[in-house]
Design a protein around this motif. Structure first.
Motif, short mmCIF file in Angstrom:
data_model
loop_
_atom_site.label_atom_id
_atom_site.label_comp_id
_atom_site.label_asym_id
_atom_site.label_seq_id
_atom_site.Cartn_x
_atom_site.Cartn_y
_atom_site.Cartn_z
N LYS A 212 -15.08 -14.79 -4.59
CA LYS A 212 -15.27 -15.60 -5.80
C LYS A 212 -16.75 -15.95 -5.97
O LYS A 212 -17.28 -15.93 -7.09
N GLY A 213 -17.39 -16.28 -4.85
CA GLY A 213 -18.82 -16.59 -4.93
C GLY A 213 -19.61 -15.39 -5.40
O GLY A 213 -20.52 -15.52 -6.24
N THR A 214 -19.25 -14.20 -4.88
CA THR A 214 -19.93 -12.98 -5.31
C THR A 214 -19.69 -12.71 -6.79
O THR A 214 -20.60 -12.33 -7.53
N ASP B 47 -4.74 -26.55 -10.36
CA ASP B 47 -4.24 -25.18 -10.26
C ASP B 47 -2.74 -25.10 -10.00
O ASP B 47 -2.16 -24.01 -10.07
N GLN B 48 -2.11 -26.23 -9.67
CA GLN B 48 -0.70 -26.19 -9.27
C GLN B 48 0.20 -25.66 -10.38
O GLN B 48 1.09 -24.83 -10.14
N ALA B 49 -0.02 -26.12 -11.61
CA ALA B 49 0.89 -25.76 -12.71
C ALA B 49 0.89 -24.25 -12.94
O ALA B 49 1.96 -23.63 -13.07
N HIS C 163 11.85 -12.33 -13.58
CA HIS C 163 11.79 -10.88 -13.79
C HIS C 163 11.94 -10.08 -12.50
O HIS C 163 11.83 -8.85 -12.50
N ARG C 164 12.19 -10.79 -11.40
CA ARG C 164 12.36 -10.15 -10.09
C ARG C 164 11.19 -9.20 -9.79
O ARG C 164 11.36 -8.04 -9.44
N SER C 165 9.99 -9.69 -9.98
CA SER C 165 8.79 -8.89 -9.80
C SER C 165 7.88 -9.53 -8.75
O SER C 165 8.03 -10.70 -8.41
N THR C 166 6.95 -8.75 -8.26
CA THR C 166 5.93 -9.26 -7.35
C THR C 166 4.91 -10.08 -8.14
O THR C 166 4.57 -9.72 -9.27
N PHE C 167 4.45 -11.15 -7.56
CA PHE C 167 3.46 -11.98 -8.27
C PHE C 167 2.18 -12.10 -7.45
O PHE C 167 2.20 -11.99 -6.22
N THR C 168 1.10 -12.29 -8.15
CA THR C 168 -0.21 -12.52 -7.54
C THR C 168 -0.85 -13.72 -8.22
O THR C 168 -0.87 -13.79 -9.45
N SER C 169 -1.35 -14.64 -7.45
CA SER C 169 -2.01 -15.81 -8.02
C SER C 169 -3.25 -16.13 -7.21
O SER C 169 -3.31 -15.87 -6.00
N GLU C 170 -4.24 -16.67 -7.88
CA GLU C 170 -5.48 -17.10 -7.24
C GLU C 170 -5.67 -18.58 -7.54
O GLU C 170 -5.57 -18.99 -8.70
N PHE C 171 -5.94 -19.36 -6.50
CA PHE C 171 -6.03 -20.81 -6.69
C PHE C 171 -6.96 -21.41 -5.65
O PHE C 171 -7.29 -20.78 -4.63
N ARG C 172 -7.39 -22.62 -5.93
CA ARG C 172 -8.23 -23.35 -4.99
C ARG C 172 -7.35 -24.25 -4.12
O ARG C 172 -6.32 -24.75 -4.58
N ILE C 173 -7.77 -24.45 -2.87
CA ILE C 173 -7.05 -25.35 -1.99
C ILE C 173 -7.93 -26.57 -1.69
O ILE C 173 -9.15 -26.55 -1.90
N VAL C 174 -7.28 -27.62 -1.23
CA VAL C 174 -7.99 -28.89 -1.05
C VAL C 174 -9.02 -28.81 0.08
O VAL C 174 -9.98 -29.57 0.10
N ILE D 1 -7.96 -19.02 -2.55
CA ILE D 1 -6.93 -18.24 -1.88
C ILE D 1 -6.28 -17.31 -2.89
O ILE D 1 -6.01 -17.70 -4.04
N GLN D 2 -6.04 -16.06 -2.47
CA GLN D 2 -5.21 -15.15 -3.27
C GLN D 2 -3.89 -14.97 -2.55
O GLN D 2 -3.86 -14.61 -1.37
N SER D 3 -2.80 -15.22 -3.27
CA SER D 3 -1.46 -15.13 -2.69
C SER D 3 -0.66 -14.06 -3.41
O SER D 3 -0.64 -14.01 -4.65
N ILE D 4 -0.01 -13.19 -2.63
CA ILE D 4 0.85 -12.13 -3.17
C ILE D 4 2.24 -12.33 -2.58
O ILE D 4 2.39 -12.41 -1.36
N GLY D 5 3.23 -12.43 -3.44
CA GLY D 5 4.57 -12.72 -2.93
C GLY D 5 5.68 -12.09 -3.75
O GLY D 5 5.45 -11.53 -4.82
#
Length: 867
Positions: free
Chosen positions: A431-433, A367-369, A381-392, A403-407
């Motif tokens: 995610k499970g749901t 998921d890193q890439a 684009h100087r915009s807000t980003f949202t990403s969803e990824f798995r952690i170890v 994890i969902q991250s908004i930054g």
């Protein structure tokens, strides 16, 4: 020209008194902008103040602009009302289509602003959101933006309070000078001050001077006297007394915040300062001031409550906060965020610092890439980003955590990114749901097999592959034979268990490359892939039939079920999903027509057969509407007297072009389409009308279909037929088959009891050919049992004769008449008489007759008896 607020002079004065325009940026205001930008996922957030000629930007996130002319500012519209002002797409709004902030480099498409009001109607500026793409703004978001605006207003009030304290201190010093110079000049100045001012003698604590504000607060009736009671709040008395004692003993200024009772009994918070006045080194008087800070403390409390609310919302959402310092590549995580990543931290630790490489290593490698790519796009684009990824770190079951991250990136004055801030939430449960919902949306709940939608999507995809790569496949449609009877007899729970077992057996029979689905009810479908020869599909179909035919244990009760299968081959019978569906369905129809428990391949003639059936259905509808059906009547003879006791009404269809259409051909279509209901109602009316002209002791028997029992209105049809014809109810006999009883036995028995209560006779037709109904013979008193012609045809066989004799015995015990159907020879007549049948019916006596011929037969019988 945009109108000005109605109170524009007062508004501009309040803005000047605030003294904040053109002051340096403050971190507290910038923090509100950053929070709002992240909360609403917008690139730009501003805190603005609108002066007479411009919009000045006090704080911002996402832009370095200092202000804009007032005549083009969106915020000039916002301060005209107390409501939130929102523009979802400026390019479609006539007020802003030509605005340079829309057409120029700023490219504003979306704007939402809330006014910053010190008092109702006194709107100094705005907290606003800006985006370069159109978007909607919900009522929930409106409430959130208004809450943040309250925080900004509280900060502005804090700024106002600071200015007021500075002015008060300066005024106090000036007051001391005035006292030394001129008491009259002092009084004039003190009366002009907005806070209370008074002078108290040090010796006897007598108030020697009170300014206008003091007199107004405590009441004009108070003169120069020593106070008889405390003006302080009871909870503050001891604290203020101690502080006053320390000031007097130390001969220093007395400063404290406390609540003072107003003349109406209301307590308000004040900042109280009392300065000692020395005369020749001795304190002779104390100069006091009290500044009303009740509104300031209320604003601070509101700010604290809002801050607590935001913190509570963050904790309730279990959101972690993170900040990435791009200059040092250090990532700071809140305790909640650290806990998500299973990083150690002390209970009193405000944040955890790790390197950006350590932070990146927390993300699953696959998921890193994509996470970094999303971040780079947001930076560009100087915009807000949202990403969803798995952690170890994995959950208790060992599954990956999501994890969902908004930054959003923060830039310095030169436009260089300096840090990235954001929130993150553990969405593992969500995610499970989502996965469970996706499975439920694509799979049958009962059997766990893919559902109809997945089957057709898989078929479409497989057909594309076959057209590209070549190869052979087959589509199999399966339908369980007589499943409804088993389901109704043994109950729905048993029926569900049977369907699950069938699904499991299909799984065991299928290969890994095949696709099995439940289409609904008792219908299944299979895609057989990678076939070498056509007969392979037939071989697999026969294996499936044999597997399904094995006994099934339904919790202590064993039953069997069979299956019919229709097969369409790819590419022989088509390469289009809809065509294959139709042709496999046609083949299934032929398999069920061929005595079931078998399979059939599609053939070209099946289309013609279905076309013929459709045409017959259309003609049948026309015949029902235009009186195309007729009734024939076959007599039933009493063996003891030789008289005609009744006629069985038999439906006939003389087709204009086909000739006489057999009931075997059109009755199944009528039952499948529901046409048997109006057709059956017509038969009842016609039979009763014609029977009404017969002798009073002759009955008419009408066959009733299972479909008529399943649909509402049967009892009403019987009542209308009897009432319309004048026929006595006891002269109408309804014939039902054994299969009707097992479809919904309780409901059918109840209906039969109601019909019999009217006086209508009930006969059990074709006894012995369907499901065992001996129990129903005990539960319902049938007036007649009609033995099927199959038994009469073979009655010369001793075993068959024994069965017929047993039925007769049962009838005698129950007081039920026994009719032998299909008597065609003298030998059969002799045998049915010998075993005890009371009535006979068949070609030996008469073929079915027209209504006129039936009447002639009755007249002939009457004449014969008379002779």
């Amino acid at each position: 020209m945009l109108p000005l607020p109605v109170n524009e002079p007062e508004r501009l004065k309040a803005l000047r008194d605030l003294g904040i325009v053109d002051t340096p940026r403050e971190a507290c205001f910038d923090a509100i902008c950053s929070t709002a930008a992240a909360l609403f996922s917008v690139p730009v957030c501003l805190v603005t103040l609108v002066t007479s000629d411009r919009q000045w930007i006090k704080a911002s996130c996402g832009t370095e602009a200092q202000g804009t002319p007032r005549d083009v500012a969106f915020c000039s519209h916002t301060i005209l009302s107390d409501d939130v002002f929102a523009v979802e797409d400026a390019t479609r709004d006539p007020r802003f289509q030509t605005n340079p902030l829309v057409t120029g480099p700023s490219g504003i498409r979306f704007y939402a602003g809330v006014p910053l009001s010190f008092e109702p109607g006194l709107r100094l500026g705005t907290l606003c959101l800006i985006d370069t793409k159109p978007r909607s703004f919900s009522s929930e978001q409106v409430a959130q933006l208004q809450a943040l605006a309250e925080v900004v207003t509280a900060l502005l009030r804090s700024h106002e309070a600071k200015n007021t304290r500075d002015r008060a201190s300066a005024a106090l010093l000036n007051t001391g000078t005035a006292l030394r110079d001129s008491e009259a000049r002092y009084h004039s100045l003190a009366d002009a001050l907005p806070q209370m001012v008074w002078v108290v003698s040090a010796k006897d604590r007598i108030t020697t001077y009170r300014n206008t504000c003091f007199r107004a607060y405590y009441g004009e009736n108070q003169g120069r006297h020593k106070r008889s009671s405390s003006r302080n709040h009871p909870d503050d008395i001891e604290r203020m007394r101690q502080a006053w004692h320390e000031a007097v003993e130390g001969e220093h200024t007395f400063e404290i915040e406390g609540r003072l009772r107003r003349h109406d009994g209301l307590y308000r918070w004040h900042r109280i300062v009392m300065i000692p006045i020395l005369h020749e080194g001795i304190i002779t008087e104390w100069l006091g001031t009290a500044l009303d800070i009740d509104h300031i403390l209320s604003a601070q409390k509101a700010l604290e409550e809002t801050t607590d609310l935001l913190r509570l919302a963050q904790e309730a959402a279990e959101a972690g906060v993170w900040e990435w310092d791009l200059r040092s590549d250090v990532v700071r995580l809140s305790p909640m965020s650290a806990r998500m990543h299973n990083l150690p931290y002390a209970p009193d630790q405000a944040e955890v610092e790790i390197s950006v490489e350590e932070w990146k290593a927390q993300i699953v490698l696959d998921d890193q890439a994509i996470v970094w790519l999303i971040g780079e796009h947001a930076l560009q684009h100087r915009s807000t980003f949202t990403s969803e990824f798995r952690i170890v770190q994995r959950d208790a079951e060992g599954a990956p955590r999501w994890i969902q991250s908004i930054g959003r990136f923060v830039f310095d004055e030169s436009g260089e990114p300096i840090r990235c801030v954001g929130l993150e939430i553990d969405i593992t449960a969500r995610k499970g749901t989502e996965q469970r919902i996706a499975h439920l949306a694509s799979h049958d709940i009962l059997t766990g097999l893919p559902n109809r939608a997945v089957f057709y999507a898989t078929l479409e995809r497989r057909l594309i592959e076959l057209q590209r790569d070549g190869g052979r496949a087959a589509v199999l449609y399966l339908d369980l034979d007589r499943f409804k009877a088993v389901n109704d007899t043994l109950g729905h729970l048993a029926g569900d268990k049977l369907l699950r077992e069938v699904g499991q057996r299909l799984r065991m029979m299928a290969r890994d490359t095949d696709t099995i689905a439940r289409l609904g009810g008792d219908e299944f479908a299979i895609i057989l892939n990678d076939l070498d020869e056509t007969h392979d599909a037939g071989t697999i179909a026969q294996h499936i039939i044999d597997a399904i035919d094995q006994p099934i244990d339904l919790g202590g009760q064993t039953t069997t079920i069979s299956v019919s299968i229709g097969i369409a081959l790819v590419p022989d019978h088509g390469t289009d999903a809809d065509v294959l569906h139709c042709r496999a369905d046609l083949a299934l129809y032929q398999a069920k027509a061929a005595d079931r428990n078998t399979f059939r391949f599609y053939t070209d003639g099946m289309d013609a057969a279905i076309e013929s059936r459709s045409r017959l259905e259309f003609d049948m509808r026309q015949a029902i509407q235009h009186g195309g059906f007729v009734l024939n009547y076959q007599p039933v003879i009493d063996l003891n007297t030789g008289r005609v006791t009744s006629f069985e009404a038999l439906l006939r269809w003389p087709h204009e072009t086909r000739g006489l259409v057999s009931p075997i051909e059109f009755i199944p279509i009528a039952e499948d389409t529901g046409l048997v209901v109006p057709l059956g109602a017509w038969v009842l009316r016609q039979a009763c009308r014609e029977a009404a002209s017969w002798p009073k002791d002759v009955r008419v028997a009408v066959n009733v279909s299972a479909v008529q029992f399943q649909r509402p209105g049967l009892e009403q049809s019987v009542i209308c037929a009897l009432a319309g014809s004048g026929l006595d109810a006891w002269r109408l006999e309804l014939e039902i088959t054994e299969s009707i009883l097992v479809q919904d036995g309780e409901a059918v028995i109840a209906c039969l009891h109601r019909l019999r209560a009217m006086g209508v006779r009930i006969a059990l037709d074709d006894f012995g050919t369907g499901y065992s109904s001996l129990s129903y013979l005990r539960r319902f008193p049938f007036d007649k049992i009609k033995i099927d012609r199959a038994f009469i045809r073979d009655i010369a066989d001793p075993d068959t004769a024994a069965i017929v004799r047993a039925v007769v015995t049962i009838g005698e015990r129950l007081g039920t008449a026994i009719t032998a159907e299909g008597v065609e020879t003298e030998d059969q007549l002799a045998l049915v008489s010998q075993v005890g049948c009371t009535e006979v019916q068949g070609f030996l006596f008469s073929k079915p007759l027209s209504s006129t011929a039936a009447m002639h037969l009755l007249e002939a019988c009457k004449a014969k008896v008379a002779a």
